[in-house]
Design an enzyme around this catalytic site. Structure first.
Site, short mmCIF file in Angstrom:
data_model
loop_
_atom_site.label_atom_id
_atom_site.label_comp_id
_atom_site.label_asym_id
_atom_site.label_seq_id
_atom_site.Cartn_x
_atom_site.Cartn_y
_atom_site.Cartn_z
N LYS A 77 0.85 -1.20 0.00
CA LYS A 77 0.00 0.00 0.00
C LYS A 77 0.88 1.25 0.00
O LYS A 77 0.66 2.17 -0.78
CB LYS A 77 -0.88 0.02 1.24
CG LYS A 77 -1.55 1.36 1.52
CD LYS A 77 -2.43 1.35 2.75
CE LYS A 77 -1.67 1.65 4.01
NZ LYS A 77 -1.43 3.08 4.28
N ASN A 78 1.92 1.26 0.85
CA ASN A 78 2.71 2.48 1.03
C ASN A 78 3.76 2.70 -0.06
O ASN A 78 4.51 3.67 -0.01
CB ASN A 78 3.35 2.48 2.42
CG ASN A 78 2.30 2.72 3.50
OD1 ASN A 78 1.16 3.06 3.19
ND2 ASN A 78 2.66 2.49 4.74
N ASP A 122 4.64 0.45 12.01
CA ASP A 122 3.41 -0.13 11.46
C ASP A 122 3.23 -1.59 11.85
O ASP A 122 2.19 -2.18 11.54
CB ASP A 122 3.39 -0.02 9.92
CG ASP A 122 3.22 1.41 9.48
OD1 ASP A 122 3.40 1.69 8.29
OD2 ASP A 122 2.96 2.27 10.35
N ARG A 161 -8.55 -0.48 4.44
CA ARG A 161 -7.63 0.49 3.85
C ARG A 161 -6.33 -0.18 3.43
O ARG A 161 -5.69 0.25 2.48
CB ARG A 161 -7.30 1.59 4.86
CG ARG A 161 -8.49 2.43 5.28
CD ARG A 161 -8.06 3.59 6.12
NE ARG A 161 -7.01 4.36 5.43
CZ ARG A 161 -6.51 5.49 5.93
NH1 ARG A 161 -6.91 5.95 7.09
NH2 ARG A 161 -5.58 6.15 5.27
C1 EPZ Z 1 4.41 6.94 6.42
O1 EPZ Z 1 3.64 7.97 6.97
C2 EPZ Z 1 3.47 5.74 6.29
N1 EPZ Z 1 2.39 6.08 5.36
C3 EPZ Z 1 2.91 5.37 7.66
O2 EPZ Z 1 2.12 4.21 7.50
C4 EPZ Z 1 4.09 5.03 8.57
O3 EPZ Z 1 3.59 4.74 9.87
C5 EPZ Z 1 5.06 6.22 8.64
O4 EPZ Z 1 5.49 6.58 7.32
C6 EPZ Z 1 6.30 5.91 9.47
O5 EPZ Z 1 6.95 4.80 8.94
C7 EPZ Z 1 2.62 6.07 4.03
O6 EPZ Z 1 3.72 5.79 3.58
C8 EPZ Z 1 1.47 6.42 3.15
P1 EPZ Z 1 6.40 10.26 8.50
P2 EPZ Z 1 4.22 9.48 6.99
O7 EPZ Z 1 6.32 11.53 7.73
O8 EPZ Z 1 5.11 9.70 5.85
C9 EPZ Z 1 6.87 13.60 11.80
C10 EPZ Z 1 0.17 2.90 7.67
O9 EPZ Z 1 -0.35 2.35 8.64
N2 EPZ Z 1 6.67 14.56 10.70
O10 EPZ Z 1 7.51 9.31 8.19
O11 EPZ Z 1 3.05 10.38 7.17
C11 EPZ Z 1 5.61 12.80 12.11
O12 EPZ Z 1 4.78 13.49 13.01
C12 EPZ Z 1 0.72 4.31 7.79
O13 EPZ Z 1 0.32 2.38 6.54
C13 EPZ Z 1 6.70 15.92 10.98
O14 EPZ Z 1 6.88 16.33 12.12
O15 EPZ Z 1 5.05 9.47 8.33
C14 EPZ Z 1 6.16 11.53 12.70
O16 EPZ Z 1 6.41 11.74 14.08
C15 EPZ Z 1 0.44 4.90 9.17
N3 EPZ Z 1 6.52 16.79 9.94
C16 EPZ Z 1 7.50 11.34 11.98
O17 EPZ Z 1 7.83 12.62 11.39
C17 EPZ Z 1 6.33 16.37 8.65
O18 EPZ Z 1 6.20 17.21 7.74
C18 EPZ Z 1 7.48 10.31 10.86
O19 EPZ Z 1 6.38 10.62 10.05
C19 EPZ Z 1 6.28 14.97 8.40
C20 EPZ Z 1 6.46 14.09 9.44
#
Ligand code: EPZ
Length: 426
Positions: free
Chosen positions: A22-23, A311, A405
């Site tokens: 998915k990701n 995840d 999802r």
């Molecule tokens: C991706 O989300 C995945 N989703 C998530 O999977 C996964 O849990 C996550 O990466 C971490 O591995 C997809 O790829 C579609 P991040 P993403 O940006 O990119 C902070 C699932 O269940 N952050 O890596 O949104 C954030 O708050 C989903 O399939 C900022 O502060 O996660 C977090 O603490 C859930 N500012 C950390 O970075 C930003 O602009 C990592 O978030 C972006 C992120």
């Protein structure tokens, strides 16, 4: 709404085939906006989230057709650059159209995703990175209005945290920028590598795949893609844990074991026997006897790839509720990713949460009892499925749209493994 009914206590045995990730599918579908023409993506899972992304592209004038797991996307007629709130609020990954729309059209109006069950989910890294490439971003009314006159200009971007979609969005924005862009502290997840391969196959020049430093040399033109989505490592881990939790043995096929370095080591630490080939993983009980001995309690700490995946945190916690001894689960990525704990406790699990740490007191293989529980987010709901499969008696899980999802053909795949599971109307 539908609920999932599970008559637990049955050992899962046999083979389960893993779908595309998915990701990886979500960023790769968004990347088709970069170049006009017909793109072909293979091994694309048919999920609520991939359907949402395709609906978003349709809103932008982009047509797609699915034939089995092959998706043809023709983005020639891309006409508008708006991702509306009612779509984005259902799926945060919609923000991934921001980079490609700016690269292709020079403008994009994308709703801020808003928070979700597991955390605030800000996109400040995405915005800051785009501004470093020369984009003007106005945040108002819950939307990002982004514009750029002409081409973006290469620059150096540093992420405080290795954001997965932040890295993906800025990769897609930078591939046609003037000059060179360097992303430092980039995410190294395999899904980012899948996107790098797709973009390079379209004519981009990206170096540093799988490292935390990506160098993108801007190019003038890109051609339509023809590539395959990698196997879903999170789905893979979910089924390995489900089979193990029921005391069963089985083989997960069409997966990529090299994408799960930390999970496989943690499963081995519990005493499970894990064997890998190029595209399969076999899981067996510790002592191989008919009556499996309890697993050993094992600690995990989530961290960015190649660390233990956040995840798969909820799923491993469900497994540890059945182990002997104490396990500590530390969640370091998201601020609120223990929503499954209260629901697991309804099934009899003994868990204490203290801040970002959950301490699990394992209750051996027959310690859970079926109950009515509620899914709160995608991965929490899969941990409830795992616990329900292991529990004795009936478990009913409501709000299973969360599950749909991210898990293609879940009921069919579990049934094929011997589970007694079906859907009913609430
Ligand atoms: C991706 O989300 C995945 N989703 C998530 O999977 C996964 O849990 C996550 O990466 C971490 O591995 C997809 O790829 C579609 P991040 P993403 O940006 O990119 C902070 C699932 O269940 N952050 O890596 O949104 C954030 O708050 C989903 O399939 C900022 O502060 O996660 C977090 O603490 C859930 N500012 C950390 O970075 C930003 O602009 C990592 O978030 C972006 C992120």
């Amino acid at each position: 709404m539908e609920k999932l009914i599970i008559e637990g206590g049955v050992k899962l045995e046999g083979e389960v085939r893993i779908s595309g990730a998915k990701n990886a599918a979500l960023p790769l579908i968004a990347a088709t906006l970069l170049a006009p023409g017909e793109h072909v993506l293979k091994n694309v899972p048919d999920l609520r989230d991939t359907r949402t992304m395709l609906k978003l592209l349709e809103n932008l004038g982009v047509r797609s057709e699915r034939n089995g797991d092959v998706l043809k996307i023709d983005s020639t007629d891309l006409e508008s650059g708006e991702a509306p709130y009612d779509l984005v609020k259902t799926m945060r990954a919609s923000v991934l159209v921001l980079g490609p729309l700016l690269a292709r059209l020079g403008r994009a109006r994308v709703s801020l995703p808003g928070g979700c069950a597991i955390g605030a989910r800000p996109i400040n890294y995405h915005i800051n990175g785009l501004e470093l490439l020369g984009v003007t971003c106005d945040l108002e009314g819950g939307y990002v209005d982004a514009t750029i006159d002409g081409r973006m200009k290469g620059n150096t971007i540093y992420f405080d945290l290795p954001s997965v979609t932040g890295t993906e969005n800025l990769l897609m924005a930078a591939v046609q920028a003037e000059g060179t862009t360097v992303i430092k502290n980039a995410a190294r997840e395999p899904e980012v590598g899948n996107l790098v391969d797709m973009l390079n196959g379209m004519g981009a020049r990206i170096e540093g795949r799988d490292t935390d430093r990506l160098t993108i040399h801007g190019v003038e033109n890109l051609n339509p893609a023809n590539c395959a989505i990698i196997p879903d490592r999170i789905e893979t881990g979910t089924y390995l844990i489900a089979i193990a939790a029921t005391g069963g043995e089985g083989v997960v096929t069409h997966c990529n074991p090299s994408h799960l370095p930390s999970l496989l080591e943690k499963l081995r630490a519990t005493g499970l026997r894990i064997e890998e080939t190029e595209s399969t993983i076999t899981v067996r009980q510790p002592n191989g006897s008919a009556t499996p001995g309890p697993l050993k309690g094992t600690d995990i700490t989530t961290s960015p790839y190649p660390g233990y995946p956040t995840d798969l945190q909820a799923q491993f916690m469900a497994l540890m509720t059945l182990a002997s001894g104490i396990s500590a689960v530390h969640e370091t990525i998201f601020e609120n990713r223990f929503m499954h704990v209260a629901e697991l406790q309804r099934l009899g699990a003994k868990i204490k949460v203290d801040g970002h740490t959950a301490v699990v007191d394992g209750c051996s293989m027959n310690g859970l009892n079926g109950a009515r529980v509620m899914a709160t987010d995608l991965r929490a709901s899969s941990s409830l499925v795992i616990a329900g499969l292991a529990a004795s008696g009936r478990t009913e899980i409501s709000r299973i749209y969360h599950l749909e999802r991210g898990y293609e053909g879940l009921v069919d795949k579990l049934t094929a493994l011997g589970a007694r599971v079906w859907k009913e109307q609430e």
